[in-house]
Each structure stands twice: as structure tokens, then as C-alpha cells.
Scaffold this active site. Structure first.
Site, PDB file in Angstrom:
ATOM      1  N   LYS A  78      51.933  41.267  51.068  1.00 34.16           N
ATOM      2  CA  LYS A  78      50.887  42.170  51.595  1.00 34.16           C
ATOM      3  C   LYS A  78      50.135  42.053  52.868  1.00 34.16           C
ATOM      4  O   LYS A  78      49.730  42.676  53.395  1.00 34.16           O
ATOM      5  CB  LYS A  78      49.774  42.278  50.413  1.00 34.16           C
ATOM      6  CG  LYS A  78      50.458  42.961  49.103  1.00 34.16           C
ATOM      7  CD  LYS A  78      49.425  43.202  47.934  1.00 34.16           C
ATOM      8  CE  LYS A  78      49.956  43.710  46.841  1.00 34.16           C
ATOM      9  NZ  LYS A  78      51.345  43.556  46.462  1.00 34.16           N
ATOM     10  N   GLU A 116      39.806  41.339  50.991  1.00 28.98           N
ATOM     11  CA  GLU A 116      39.394  42.578  51.870  1.00 28.98           C
ATOM     12  C   GLU A 116      38.004  43.452  51.517  1.00 28.98           C
ATOM     13  O   GLU A 116      37.307  42.966  50.338  1.00 28.98           O
ATOM     14  CB  GLU A 116      40.447  43.876  51.435  1.00 28.98           C
ATOM     15  CG  GLU A 116      41.748  43.186  51.743  1.00 28.98           C
ATOM     16  CD  GLU A 116      42.860  44.540  51.698  1.00 28.98           C
ATOM     17  OE1 GLU A 116      43.942  44.647  52.126  1.00 28.98           O
ATOM     18  OE2 GLU A 116      42.698  44.992  50.514  1.00 28.98           O
ATOM     19  N   HIS A 156      41.764  47.411  36.979  1.00 21.86           N
ATOM     20  CA  HIS A 156      42.612  47.653  38.075  1.00 21.86           C
ATOM     21  C   HIS A 156      43.954  48.366  37.822  1.00 21.86           C
ATOM     22  O   HIS A 156      44.761  48.095  38.624  1.00 21.86           O
ATOM     23  CB  HIS A 156      42.564  46.233  38.805  1.00 21.86           C
ATOM     24  CG  HIS A 156      41.482  46.005  39.105  1.00 21.86           C
ATOM     25  ND1 HIS A 156      40.533  46.466  40.084  1.00 21.86           N
ATOM     26  CD2 HIS A 156      40.906  44.652  38.749  1.00 21.86           C
ATOM     27  CE1 HIS A 156      39.299  45.552  40.137  1.00 21.86           C
ATOM     28  NE2 HIS A 156      39.787  44.380  39.393  1.00 21.86           N
ATOM     29  N   ARG A 160      59.601  50.428  44.556  1.00 21.21           N
ATOM     30  CA  ARG A 160      60.297  50.696  43.461  1.00 21.21           C
ATOM     31  C   ARG A 160      59.806  52.341  42.842  1.00 21.21           C
ATOM     32  O   ARG A 160      58.930  52.829  43.452  1.00 21.21           O
ATOM     33  CB  ARG A 160      59.963  49.747  42.416  1.00 21.21           C
ATOM     34  CG  ARG A 160      58.526  49.714  42.283  1.00 21.21           C
ATOM     35  CD  ARG A 160      58.070  48.780  41.169  1.00 21.21           C
ATOM     36  NE  ARG A 160      56.620  48.407  40.869  1.00 21.21           N
ATOM     37  CZ  ARG A 160      55.734  49.126  40.649  1.00 21.21           C
ATOM     38  NH1 ARG A 160      55.943  50.369  40.158  1.00 21.21           N
ATOM     39  NH2 ARG A 160      54.511  48.726  40.529  1.00 21.21           N
TER      40      ARG A 160
END
Length: 707
Positions: A147, A231, A266, A324
Site C-alpha cells: 500500500k 494515515e 472495518h 481481484r
């Protein structure tokens, strides 16, 4: 040999049929150099069945794999070509899977989602072994799988990214300093994570290190990697993702966006398309940025570019790219009329995309709204902790052109504690969002599952909340509406009456089958009077101590005629009978007719009545428990599933408050905090760190409360 799931389990999910003027046959579309006549499906459950149905429709032989816990699962039974890999973790054994594919003459491997679907090393090994990996190039998976690197690529491609630290320095003190520079709250996230695992929110510096530790632990267990990024956490975010598809000829299309903002832990539970309350200029910008992201890494096949949308400012930021097919791909299939698994096969064979961007946009404009709800074996009242066990009863909504169920289980199957607890996906389509929500709620009312606790009732409540109907969605939707979603639901006296009548009939049947005759044993056939009392309690998840019991008195006054008393309310001349073939208690009260599904397993009763599920328990008398030597477990907090104890957060003799964390467990590769259901004093820690527990065993015991 056809894939058995295409016929035998047709009711588990409708494969989309394409209008004749929109179909491009696999051979005509592709100009292929390698036809995939046989594939191995390297996955399990509903996605293995889903891939198998489409492949079978196009004449492709399918080989499936399974593990010991999945030996009798539907995907293992769906094909005559099925390989047992043994150990529960073997779905991650890429080398063994590739070896099996070659041994059985497979030309390609479809990874489904999860497991090895985003493992670049596995994709590369497939290619090196001469197999077609039905997914993107391994280089693209590698670039997007990290990421931190993905955000660098997106920044270079002009795709906006959320502020944060994506470097290699993993010292906790350094990361805490970066978090303070970014400004709390922050999101701590595994760089190789996905599916909501390895993610934690830190609202301030005092909890940063503990949240970092927890995220790292879960990431190690799930992905074998504990590197984190930090973040800025947007306080009112929406999760909006764009489905993209690219071929080997340079074409790339965006197949619309999906709003996946309704989440818990999440992880998504409701997805819909088009995203509500999104300006068309923003929508088109999202599509264009998603295509740019795909082209930046030379993408091929199905992918999803995920964005965080700030409800306060209207800005959006790149979050990650999933390389995917997504769990929620049926939503896109509903609004485009296309079979995305078929598209994957076309691209893998070297073919061109069946539609261009203009044609896609025209399709979406004509097909209204689609919504998907994920049906999980989990307990919403205990922070959505996963559940497992045998499906004692399962009834799904009737499949139509606009109602679809993709499932991996039938009645009698076992939901294993080894894997993700998703039972099925329910997808509906309507001409507009309001109609689609009504259809979703109606289909959920048809859904009946007895055995493991599920989230079906919780999903129904979401469909009825005005804010959801109005499209006011964000990722904090569930915690901000706890009172509406988790409030106690009143049980009407008639429901208790139906439960007691079901118990009366069940006892009579058991006595008759055993050859024991007593007055009224064959209720409904004998005219002699019979009286019976039952004590019932509504099952309240996580409750410790005494429950509110309801006594129901039944007197049979004639053949199939009863007087029933509940809470002092008397129903006279109730005509009732049990339909054993449907487990239905059908009763004619003086004021109404009720038909209630009655499922009994030991002392637990599951009832379905007028589109709602109820869970009750037979409560025995105290003197009987003592006579039988039954241990009082009312003051115990029990393990909700088979698990490993990761941490014990309390000590014997410690006074704790309600909602305080007692124990942290691991199951299904997820960490779960077990919280105290009450104020009290700990009398005993039953299992220590590292211990393995069966479901239903005590974890912590409380002292007797003083009168």
C-alpha cells in the site's frame, strides 16, 4: 463433465443471462491463443461455486480443492474432480495447489477472492509453471499489494492520496511521532492488509501504541507481515470503490462505482450501486481516476480501486486497489447485466472486453439500483463476534430476475470456525434506490437461519432506519446509530404462546414415539384435559446473571383446543396444531391467526414469525438444577467460539466496569475483545494466555453479587 453446482445448487445464486445482442462468445471475442478448457478453482465456499457455475456454462471442466473441515462442503461436492489438501490452512499452500492443477491437467487457476488471490508470488509461480493465472499480472499485484508503494504510484499518476506516513521505519515511537504530525485521529493499517484486518483507529496519543500492537498482531496472523502505515482518519468518510476491467489490448473500462460505507469491524456488510447522493461530475471523475490507476500499473482483468470520500468537503482520496474480483461483484453484475467471471475468462484467454465505456454507461443508466447484504454467522450484540455451528434450518428467498442469492451452504452444513463466517450474499435490483431497499428488506424477511447466530435481523433494522433510506451513509453509520440498531425488541405474548405450544407438541411427540402415554400426550387427538407450564427467557447475548423469565401456562381443553396464559393475559379457545413437515405451529387465536416456524435444539428455541426471528431458551426450575447437579454458569463469560487466548486484561479480585475488556481472543484469524457485560468483581480467570478454548467454555467468572 458439467459442474454440479450449476444444476444442483441453482437456487444458491443466479448466473446472469446476457441478451443475445450483447453477448460476445468466448471464442469470437477473444481471438485467443490459449483456450481454457479446464481450470482449478483455488478457493472455497460461495465464490468457488460462483466461479464453477460460469465456467461450466462455457464448457470448462472445473477441479475444486478442499480441506479436512470442508470435506462435505457444497463446493467440495460440486465437482467430480475434487482434491483434498488436508490441513485447514492448505488453501494458502500455493505450491501444493499448483502441483495439483498440473497433475489434473488444468490449464489455468482461478483464485477467487481472499486466500492467494492477491499473492504476487503465487501468481508468478502459476505463470512459471505454464498455467494461466485468471487475474492480473503478478507485477501489478505486487505494485498494488504494497500500500505504501501503491500510493507513490498513484501520486505520480495524478490520483489524489490521503496524507500519511508510508515509509519503512516501524519503530513505535517514530510512528507515534508521525501520527502526531499528521494529527489525530489516525488510521493504523497493514501495508499488505485487506478485508478490514490489521486495521485500528487511534483517537489520541495515549492509545496509539496499544492500537498499533493490536494491528500488528492481527496483521502477522492474517498476512504474515506486520509493516504498518499511518494515515489521517477522516471523521465522516464514505467508502466508494470503482470496478474496473482491463484487457491485454490496452482497453480499460469503469463498470460503475459501489458505495460500501455500511461497515462493522472495518468490513463491509452492505454494498450498493450507484452510490447515493453523489454528484455526476464527481462520479465521472472517480471513474476516470480509477482507470488512470489501472493503466498506471499495466493492469489486466478485474480490479477495484477504493477511495475515501469526505462527506464534509466532497473531496476523495485513493485508498487502495484490490487486484481481484471483489466479494460484492454481484452488485455490478446487476447494474450492468454482465457476468464478470466470464469477463475474467475472456481476458485471461487474450480476448477483448465485451463492452466499451460508452456502452457500459448506457447499461448502467437503464438498470436502476442494486444492493447487496452479506449474511454472516456473527453476533451483532457482541461487537459482531463470529459464530459457528451446524445450520439446523435454512430457508432462502426465492430467486428471481431481481433477487439473487450467492451461497456456499445448505441446511445441515457446518459453518466452520476455521474460515470466514459469511454464509451468503443477498443481492436485489430495483428501478430506483427506494424500491431496491424495500425489496432487500422483504427478501431478508424471507431468510430463515437457525443454528449459529446471524446478522439477518440486524440487516433488517438497517433497511428501516430513515438515515439509510435517505442515503445518509458513512463508515461510522453503525456506531453513531447504536440506539436505533441495538435497542431491545419487545416480544409479544402471542410469540411466547406459540413457543410454549411448540414445546407442548414436541414433548407429546417425543412421548408418543417412545411409547410413553400420559394424559394428553398426543395433543390434538385426545379429548382429555392436560396442563403444562413452561418458563421461557429471551436470549440476550452476553448477559450475565438472572434473566427475565416468562411463565406460560397451557391447558388442553379439547382436541387441538387450548387455553394459554402469558403474563396474566389469557387466550381462550386457541385452536393449534404442529405441522411436522414444515416445523410450523399454526394457531387460531380469538383475534388473529399465526403461523410460526418452531426449531428446537436442546433447550434453545428459534422461532420465525411474520418476517422476524426470535431466540428463546427453556428455563428449568432451580430445585431441578440442584437435583441434577447442574453447575451455575450464570456468572460466567463464555467463549463464543473455538478460540485461542491472546491476552488476559484483568486479574482475580479486580473490580471491573461494564464494557471493560476482559480477554482478547483470536478466531478465524481475527482478534476480538471480550468485554464485561456488567459491573462486578472477577472471582476466577479460567483460561490463561495461550490457552485453547472450545465454544461455550467459561473464560472469566464473577463473584456473586450482594443482595
Amino acid at each position: 463433465m458439467p459442474f454440479c453446482g450449476a444444476v444442483r445448487y441453482a437456487g444458491l445464486g443466479r448466473v446472469i443471462s446476457h441478451p443475445s445482442n450483447c453477448v460476445i462468445s468466448r471464442r469470437h471475442a477473444s481471438g485467443i491463443s490459449k483456450s481454457l478448457t479446464s481450470i482449478l478453482i483455488a478457493n472455497r465456499g460461495e465464490i468457488a461455486l460462483r466461479v464453477g457455475r460460469t465456467a461450466s456454462e462455457h464448457g470448462i471442466k472445473c477441479t475444486t480443492i478442499y480441506t479436512d473441515p470442508d470435506a462435505r462442503s457444497q463446493h467440495a461436492l460440486s465437482s467430480p474432480y475434487s482434491i483434498n489438501l488436508g490441513h485447514p490452512s492448505a488453501y494458502l499452500d500455493g505450491d501444493r495447489i499448483i502441483e495439483a492443477a498440473k497433475e489434473h491437467g488444468c490449464l489455468g487457476i482461478h483464485p477467487g477472492y481472499g486466500f492467494l488471490s492477491e499473492n504476487s508470488a503465487f501468481a508468478r509461480k502459476c505463470v512459471e509453471a505454464g498455467l494461466v493465472f485468471i487475474g492480473p499480472p503478478w507485477e501489478a499485484i505486487e505494485a498494488m499489494g504494497n500500500k505504501s508503494r501503491a500510493k507513490e504510484i498513484m501520486t505520480e499518476a495524478g490520483v489524489p492520496c490521503i496524507p500519511g506516513y508510508h515509509g519503512q521505519n516501524q519503530d513505535p515511537a517514530f510512528l507515534k511521532g508521525e501520527a502526531e504530525n499528521i494529527g489525530f485521529p489516525v488510521l493504523i493499517k497493514a501495508v499488505k492488509g485487506g478485508g478490514g484486518k490489521g486495521m485500528r483507529i487511534a483517537t489520541g496519543p495515549d492509545e496509539f501504541v496499544s492500537q498499533l500492537t493490536s494491528a500488528k498482531s492481527e496483521a502477522r496472523s492474517s498476512f504474515g507481515d506486520e509493516i504498518m502505515l499511518v494515515e489521517k482518519y477522516i471523521t465522516t468518510p464514505r467508502h466508494i470503490e470503482v470496478q474496473i476491467f482491463a484487457d491485454k489490448h490496452g482497453s480499460c473500462v469503469a463498470l460503475g462505482e459501489r458505495d460500501c460505507s455500511i461497515q462493522r469491524r472495518h468490513q463491509k456488510i452492505i454494498e450498493e450501486s450507484p452510490a447515493p447522493k453523489l454528484e455526476e461530475t464527481v462520479r465521472q471523475d472517480l471513474w476516470e481516476k480509477a482507470r488512470a490507476a489501472a493503466l498506471a500499473v499495466g493492469y489486466e482483468g478485474a480490479g477495484t480501486v477504493e477511495f475515501i470520500f469526505d462527506n464534509d468537503t466532497g473531496d476523495f482520496f485513493f485508498m487502495e486497489m484490490n487486484t481481484r474480483l471483489q466479494v460484492e461483484h454481484p452488485v455490478t453484475e446487476m447494474i450492468t447485466g454482465e457476468d464478470l467471471v466470464h469477463w475474467q475468462i475472456i481476458v485471461a484467454e487474450g480476448g477483448r472486453l465485451p463492452l466499451n465505456q460508452s456502452e457500459v454507461q448506457s447499461r448502467i443508466a437503464q438498470r436502476g439500483q442494486a444492493i447487496e447484504a452479506r449474511i454472516y454467522a456473527e453476533n451483532p450484540d457482541m461487537d459482531f463476534i463470529p459464530d459457528s455451528g451446524r445450520l439446523l434450518h435454512l430457508q432462502i428467498p426465492k430467486a428471481t430476475d431481481t433477487v439473487r442469492v450467492d451461497a456456499g451452504f445448505i441446511a445441515g452444513d457446518e459453518v466452520s470456525s476455521h474460515y470466514d463466517p459469511m454464509i451468503a450474499k443477498l443481492i436485489v435490483q430495483g428501478p430506483d434506490r427506494e424500491t431496491a431497499i424495500r425489496k432487500l428488506h422483504g427478501a431478508l424477511e424471507e431468510y430463515e437461519i437457525a443454528g449459529p447466530i446471524t446478522n439477518v435481523e440486524f440487516l433488517k433494522r438497517i433497511c428501516q432506519i430513515p438515515a439509510f433510506i435517505a442515503g445518509e451513509v458513512e463508515t461510522g453509520f453503525i456506531p453513531k446509530r447504536r440506539e436505533e440498531l441495538f435497542g431491545e425488541r419487545q416480544v409479544q405474548p402471542e410469540l411466547y404462546a406459540q413457543a410454549a405450544l411448540g414445546l407442548f407438541f414436541a414433548e407429546a411427540r417425543e412421548s408418543y414415539d417412545a411409547g410413553i402415554m400420559f394424559r394428553g400426550a398426543r395433543s390434538g387427538f385426545l379429548s382429555t384435559s392436560s396442563k403444562r407450564s413452561f418458563r421461557l427467557a429471551q436470549v440476550m447475548s452476553g448477559q450475565v446473571g438472572e434473566t427475565n423469565n416468562t411463565t406460560v401456562d397451557i391447558e388442553q381443553t379439547g382436541p387441538a383446543v387450548f387455553t394459554v396464559s402469558v403474563h396474566g393475559r389469557k387466550f381462550e379457545s386457541v385452536t393449534s396444531e404442529l405441522h411436522s413437515d414444515t416445523h410450523g405451529v399454526v394457531s387460531y387465536f380469538p383475534h388473529t391467526r399465526l403461523e410460526t416456524r418452531f426449531i428446537k435444539e436442546n433447550g434453545d428455541i428459534t422461532l420465525f414469525q411474520q418476517g422476524r426471528q426470535y431466540r428463546l431458551r427453556c428455563v428449568s426450575l432451580g430445585w431441578m438444577d440442584q437435583a441434577l447437579g447442574i453447575k451455575d454458569a450464570a456468572r460466567s463469560v463464555l467463549a463464543p467460539m473455538p478460540c485461542k487466548i491472546l491476552r488476559v486484561e484483568v486479574e482475580t479480585g479486580q473490580r471491573v466496569r461494564k464494557e471493560q475488556v476482559l480477554v482478547v481472543i483470536e478466531s478465524m484469524k481475527m482478534e476480538t475483545s471480550i468485554r464485561s457485560p456488567q459491573d462486578g468483581v472477577i472471582s476466577r480467570i479460567v483460561h490463561q494466555e495461550g490457552g485453547l478454548c472450545k465454544a461455550g467454555t467459561a473464560l472469566v467468572e464473577f463473584q456473586h453479587s450482594e443482595a
